[in-house]
Design a protein around this motif. Structure first.
Motif, PDB file in Angstrom:
ATOM      1  N   ARG A  93     -57.616   7.893  20.287  1.00 37.74           N
ATOM      2  CA  ARG A  93     -57.115   6.772  21.098  1.00 37.74           C
ATOM      3  C   ARG A  93     -57.892   6.654  22.397  1.00 37.74           C
ATOM      4  NH1 ARG A  93     -51.141   8.832  20.266  1.00 37.74           N
ATOM      5  NH2 ARG A  93     -50.903   8.314  18.083  1.00 37.74           N
ATOM      6  N   ASN A  94     -58.120   5.448  22.821  1.00 36.65           N
ATOM      7  CA  ASN A  94     -58.697   5.164  24.148  1.00 36.65           C
ATOM      8  C   ASN A  94     -57.655   4.361  24.918  1.00 36.65           C
ATOM      9  OD1 ASN A  94     -62.241   4.445  23.401  1.00 36.65           O
ATOM     10  ND2 ASN A  94     -60.975   6.172  22.841  1.00 36.65           N
ATOM     11  N   LYS A  95     -57.779   4.385  26.231  1.00 33.00           N
ATOM     12  CA  LYS A  95     -56.829   3.626  27.061  1.00 33.00           C
ATOM     13  C   LYS A  95     -57.010   2.116  26.843  1.00 33.00           C
ATOM     14  CE  LYS A  95     -55.166   3.886  31.781  1.00 33.00           C
ATOM     15  NZ  LYS A  95     -55.326   4.728  32.966  1.00 33.00           N
ATOM     16  N   THR A  96     -58.242   1.650  27.022  1.00 32.84           N
ATOM     17  CA  THR A  96     -58.551   0.225  26.797  1.00 32.84           C
ATOM     18  C   THR A  96     -59.958   0.125  26.213  1.00 32.84           C
ATOM     19  OG1 THR A  96     -59.334   0.101  29.072  1.00 32.84           O
ATOM     20  CG2 THR A  96     -57.137  -0.765  28.658  1.00 32.84           C
ATOM     21  N   SER A  97     -60.215  -0.975  25.517  1.00 34.60           N
ATOM     22  CA  SER A  97     -61.545  -1.127  24.915  1.00 34.60           C
ATOM     23  C   SER A  97     -62.533  -1.662  25.946  1.00 34.60           C
ATOM     24  CB  SER A  97     -61.488  -2.072  23.715  1.00 34.60           C
ATOM     25  OG  SER A  97     -60.829  -3.266  24.054  1.00 34.60           O
ATOM     26  N   GLU A 121     -56.237   7.601  12.593  1.00 33.62           N
ATOM     27  CA  GLU A 121     -55.737   6.465  13.376  1.00 33.62           C
ATOM     28  C   GLU A 121     -56.695   6.273  14.535  1.00 33.62           C
ATOM     29  OE1 GLU A 121     -51.894   6.853  15.579  1.00 33.62           O
ATOM     30  OE2 GLU A 121     -53.169   6.007  17.148  1.00 33.62           O
ATOM     31  N   VAL A 122     -57.232   5.060  14.671  1.00 34.61           N
ATOM     32  CA  VAL A 122     -58.050   4.730  15.848  1.00 34.61           C
ATOM     33  C   VAL A 122     -57.291   3.639  16.600  1.00 34.61           C
ATOM     34  CG1 VAL A 122     -60.317   4.069  16.695  1.00 34.61           C
ATOM     35  CG2 VAL A 122     -60.121   5.134  14.484  1.00 34.61           C
ATOM     36  N   PHE A 123     -57.007   3.883  17.871  1.00 35.21           N
ATOM     37  CA  PHE A 123     -56.229   2.935  18.679  1.00 35.21           C
ATOM     38  C   PHE A 123     -56.898   2.873  20.049  1.00 35.21           C
ATOM     39  CE2 PHE A 123     -51.635   2.011  20.354  1.00 35.21           C
ATOM     40  CZ  PHE A 123     -51.986   0.695  20.579  1.00 35.21           C
ATOM     41  N   ILE A 124     -57.618   1.793  20.258  1.00 35.61           N
ATOM     42  CA  ILE A 124     -58.554   1.751  21.380  1.00 35.61           C
ATOM     43  C   ILE A 124     -57.958   1.052  22.610  1.00 35.61           C
ATOM     44  CG2 ILE A 124     -60.911   0.898  21.960  1.00 35.61           C
ATOM     45  CD1 ILE A 124     -60.669   3.396  20.132  1.00 35.61           C
ATOM     46  N   ASN A 125     -56.757   0.486  22.448  1.00 32.56           N
ATOM     47  CA  ASN A 125     -56.078  -0.108  23.613  1.00 32.56           C
ATOM     48  C   ASN A 125     -54.666   0.470  23.722  1.00 32.56           C
ATOM     49  OD1 ASN A 125     -57.830  -2.493  24.782  1.00 32.56           O
ATOM     50  ND2 ASN A 125     -58.114  -2.476  22.565  1.00 32.56           N
ATOM     51  N   SER A 126     -54.597   1.809  23.663  1.00 33.84           N
ATOM     52  CA  SER A 126     -53.273   2.462  23.636  1.00 33.84           C
ATOM     53  C   SER A 126     -52.577   2.381  24.979  1.00 33.84           C
ATOM     54  CB  SER A 126     -53.426   3.930  23.244  1.00 33.84           C
ATOM     55  OG  SER A 126     -53.925   4.661  24.348  1.00 33.84           O
ATOM     56  N   GLN A 127     -53.301   2.074  26.035  1.00 34.04           N
ATOM     57  CA  GLN A 127     -52.794   1.967  27.419  1.00 34.04           C
ATOM     58  C   GLN A 127     -52.526   3.330  28.060  1.00 34.04           C
ATOM     59  OE1 GLN A 127     -52.617  -1.384  28.550  1.00 34.04           O
ATOM     60  NE2 GLN A 127     -53.529  -1.570  26.509  1.00 34.04           N
ATOM     61  N   VAL A 128     -52.641   4.403  27.275  1.00 30.75           N
ATOM     62  CA  VAL A 128     -52.251   5.713  27.800  1.00 30.75           C
ATOM     63  C   VAL A 128     -53.446   6.474  28.368  1.00 30.75           C
ATOM     64  CG1 VAL A 128     -51.254   7.949  27.212  1.00 30.75           C
ATOM     65  CG2 VAL A 128     -50.279   5.867  26.242  1.00 30.75           C
ATOM     66  N   GLY A 129     -54.441   6.702  27.541  1.00 29.13           N
ATOM     67  CA  GLY A 129     -55.586   7.504  27.979  1.00 29.13           C
ATOM     68  C   GLY A 129     -56.383   7.925  26.769  1.00 29.13           C
ATOM     69  N   TYR A 130     -57.212   8.935  26.944  1.00 28.80           N
ATOM     70  CA  TYR A 130     -58.110   9.373  25.883  1.00 28.80           C
ATOM     71  C   TYR A 130     -57.468  10.521  25.127  1.00 28.80           C
ATOM     72  CZ  TYR A 130     -62.536  10.078  23.561  1.00 28.80           C
ATOM     73  OH  TYR A 130     -63.520  10.157  22.623  1.00 28.80           O
ATOM     74  N   GLU A 131     -56.987  10.250  23.931  1.00 30.45           N
ATOM     75  CA  GLU A 131     -56.334  11.285  23.120  1.00 30.45           C
ATOM     76  C   GLU A 131     -57.134  11.497  21.843  1.00 30.45           C
ATOM     77  OE1 GLU A 131     -51.795  10.921  22.865  1.00 30.45           O
ATOM     78  OE2 GLU A 131     -52.478   8.922  23.413  1.00 30.45           O
ATOM     79  N   VAL A 132     -57.534  12.729  21.613  1.00 29.82           N
ATOM     80  CA  VAL A 132     -58.231  13.048  20.366  1.00 29.82           C
ATOM     81  C   VAL A 132     -57.593  14.295  19.775  1.00 29.82           C
ATOM     82  CG1 VAL A 132     -60.400  13.885  19.394  1.00 29.82           C
ATOM     83  CG2 VAL A 132     -60.430  11.970  20.974  1.00 29.82           C
ATOM     84  N   ARG A 133     -57.094  14.151  18.557  1.00 30.70           N
ATOM     85  CA  ARG A 133     -56.542  15.320  17.861  1.00 30.70           C
ATOM     86  C   ARG A 133     -57.084  15.351  16.441  1.00 30.70           C
ATOM     87  NH1 ARG A 133     -52.301  13.713  21.094  1.00 30.70           N
ATOM     88  NH2 ARG A 133     -51.156  12.426  19.619  1.00 30.70           N
ATOM     89  N   CYS A 134     -57.120  16.538  15.886  1.00 28.15           N
ATOM     90  CA  CYS A 134     -57.621  16.680  14.519  1.00 28.15           C
ATOM     91  C   CYS A 134     -56.884  17.849  13.887  1.00 28.15           C
ATOM     92  CB  CYS A 134     -59.129  16.960  14.564  1.00 28.15           C
ATOM     93  SG  CYS A 134     -59.809  17.435  12.972  1.00 28.15           S
ATOM     94  N   GLU A 135     -56.113  17.576  12.855  1.00 32.18           N
ATOM     95  CA  GLU A 135     -55.405  18.655  12.158  1.00 32.18           C
ATOM     96  C   GLU A 135     -56.020  18.837  10.776  1.00 32.18           C
ATOM     97  OE1 GLU A 135     -51.169  18.230  11.604  1.00 32.18           O
ATOM     98  OE2 GLU A 135     -51.008  20.349  11.049  1.00 32.18           O
ATOM     99  N   ALA A 136     -56.410  20.067  10.490  1.00 34.96           N
ATOM    100  CA  ALA A 136     -56.955  20.393   9.174  1.00 34.96           C
ATOM    101  C   ALA A 136     -55.884  21.140   8.392  1.00 34.96           C
ATOM    102  CB  ALA A 136     -58.192  21.275   9.327  1.00 34.96           C
ATOM    103  N   VAL A 137     -55.611  20.677   7.183  1.00 32.66           N
ATOM    104  CA  VAL A 137     -54.586  21.299   6.343  1.00 32.66           C
ATOM    105  C   VAL A 137     -55.292  21.944   5.160  1.00 32.66           C
ATOM    106  CG1 VAL A 137     -52.471  20.914   5.017  1.00 32.66           C
ATOM    107  CG2 VAL A 137     -52.980  19.465   7.012  1.00 32.66           C
ATOM    108  N   ALA A 138     -55.139  23.253   5.045  1.00 29.28           N
ATOM    109  CA  ALA A 138     -55.811  23.979   3.966  1.00 29.28           C
ATOM    110  C   ALA A 138     -54.762  24.661   3.083  1.00 29.28           C
ATOM    111  CB  ALA A 138     -56.780  25.001   4.557  1.00 29.28           C
ATOM    112  N   GLU A 139     -55.216  25.341   2.039  1.00 25.80           N
ATOM    113  CA  GLU A 139     -54.269  25.887   1.056  1.00 25.80           C
ATOM    114  C   GLU A 139     -53.312  26.921   1.644  1.00 25.80           C
ATOM    115  OE1 GLU A 139     -57.471  26.977  -1.553  1.00 25.80           O
ATOM    116  OE2 GLU A 139     -56.644  25.734  -3.155  1.00 25.80           O
ATOM    117  N   LEU A 140     -53.788  27.639   2.704  1.00 20.39           N
ATOM    118  CA  LEU A 140     -52.959  28.737   3.223  1.00 20.39           C
ATOM    119  C   LEU A 140     -52.497  28.521   4.659  1.00 20.39           C
ATOM    120  CD1 LEU A 140     -55.075  31.654   1.715  1.00 20.39           C
ATOM    121  CD2 LEU A 140     -52.880  30.803   0.890  1.00 20.39           C
TER     122      LEU A 140
END
Ligand code: ISE
Length: 343
Positions: free
Chosen positions: A159-163, A230-249
């Motif tokens: 997410r970005n705050k604004t484009s 999810e890409v949301f470039i006018n979230s109004q909040v700020g710069y949020e980047v998260r990445c969750e990897a789900v593996a077998e264990l």
């Protein structure tokens, strides 16, 4: 091998290029910022004036051809990259080209081929900074080391705050923002994207007219992995980047330090960065330092022209999917045939 400080020139000193200029002039070892160029001469002059001894050059191609410049960092807009990277290859210059490598797959592939034919060896690194962010690096190490078993799913939030003002159509979100997650998924899975589906809910009323924002992308990876972004470039909040990897264990997540902040007024959970220059400041430092060290040794160690080409091809298919909401297959050239290496 270059024994003295690497003399670097920067082409394009808008937001990102100016940030790289500060970095190279003040905190990167083994390098010296010697020149900057920009389509807007006044902007180049202003950035040069901040750093004593740095020249400003009117024409980017003069900077690239300059014998006093060993290596070029390209931070101009994506549409200008093809010609500028070609010039760097023609002059045998080490190049760090900001993402996207180019904005269409045919031109990106031409660069892969030009590097092979003109330089005969890798000279170009593409600026996908997530690969240098300590949290992403730790995630990759964990996945490769094996304790979590096989990687099944990746979920990204970007997410970005604004484009920026020049984001005038929905394709810009794909080509300039989603491209980061395309590269991150290729890297984490160690596989290419096979199909991409791009869906959009009702656009945010805060997004400029005509911009389909937010967007949700689904990647089917070669080998069976799945990724959502999810890409949301006018979230109004700020710069949020998260990445969750789900593996077998088990699973592992990048960016949890920001997880509690969900309101526009920064009401709880602590501060959230305004933009990528803060969130990825450390990653950019590590990326540029690693590039400088690699140039000294005469090698390219980060994302390659092939990585840039593959990411651009996925985004191109993504833009096609935006029109219908249907999955679009990514048709990549045959890597082994082009580069003579195993796919
Ligand atoms: C920008 O060019 C970037 O690369 C940022 O990382 C991304 O978040 C932003 O959406 C792009 O415009």
């Amino acid at each position: 091998m270059i024994e003295r400080p690497l003399r670097v020139g920067i082409v394009g000193v808008g937001t990102m290029g100016a940030d790289h200029a500060d970095r190279l002039a003040t905190r990167i070892a083994g390098a010296e910022l010697v020149a900057v160029a920009d389509a807007e001469a006044a902007r180049a002059a202003e950035v040069a004036a901040r750093h004593p001894g740095v020249r400003h050059v009117a024409d980017p191609f003069d900077l690239i051809a300059d014998d006093d410049v060993d290596a070029v960092l390209i931070a101009s807009p994506g549409f200008a990259h093809e010609e500028q990277v070609l010039a760097c290859l023609a002059h045998g210059k080490y190049t760090l080209c900001e993402k996207p490598l180019t904005t269409d797959s045919a031109s990106a592939l031409r660069l892969v081929e030009a590097e092979r034919d003109k330089a005969g060896r890798p000279l170009v690194q593409v600026g996908f900074m997530r690969r240098f962010d300590p949290e992403y690096v730790e995630l990759k190490r964990l996945l490769d080391a094996g304790p979590l078993g096989r990687l099944l799913l990746v979920h990204n939030i970007h997410r970005n705050k604004t484009s920026p003002a020049w984001f005038r159509d929905s394709a810009a979100i794909v080509n300039d923002s989603l491209v980061h997650e395309v590269d991150a998924c290729r890297w984490l899975f160690g596989a290419e994207v096979e199909t991409i589906t791009l869906l959009t809910p009702t656009a945010s009323g805060r997004a400029p007219e005509g911009l389909r924002d937010p967007q949700v992308a689904l990647f089917h990876m070669v080998g069976g992995g799945l990724a959502t972004t999810e890409v949301f470039i006018n979230s109004q909040v700020g710069y949020e980047v998260r990445c969750e990897a789900v593996a077998e264990l088990g699973s592992a997540t990048v960016g949890l330090g920001q997880q509690m902040l969900v309101r526009r007024d920064n009401a709880y959970g602590g501060p959230i960065p305004d933009d990528y220059r803060q969130r990825f400041a450390g990653a950019y430092d590590i990326e540029v330092q690693a590039w400088v060290r690699a140039c000294h040794r005469g090698v390219v160690e980060g994302p390659t022209t092939w990585d840039g080409y593959a990411a651009t091809a996925v985004c191109e298919a993504g833009v096609a999917s935006l029109a219908t909401g249907a999955p679009v297959r990514v048709d990549l050239a045959d890597r082994a045939e082009i580069l003579g290496v195993r796919p």
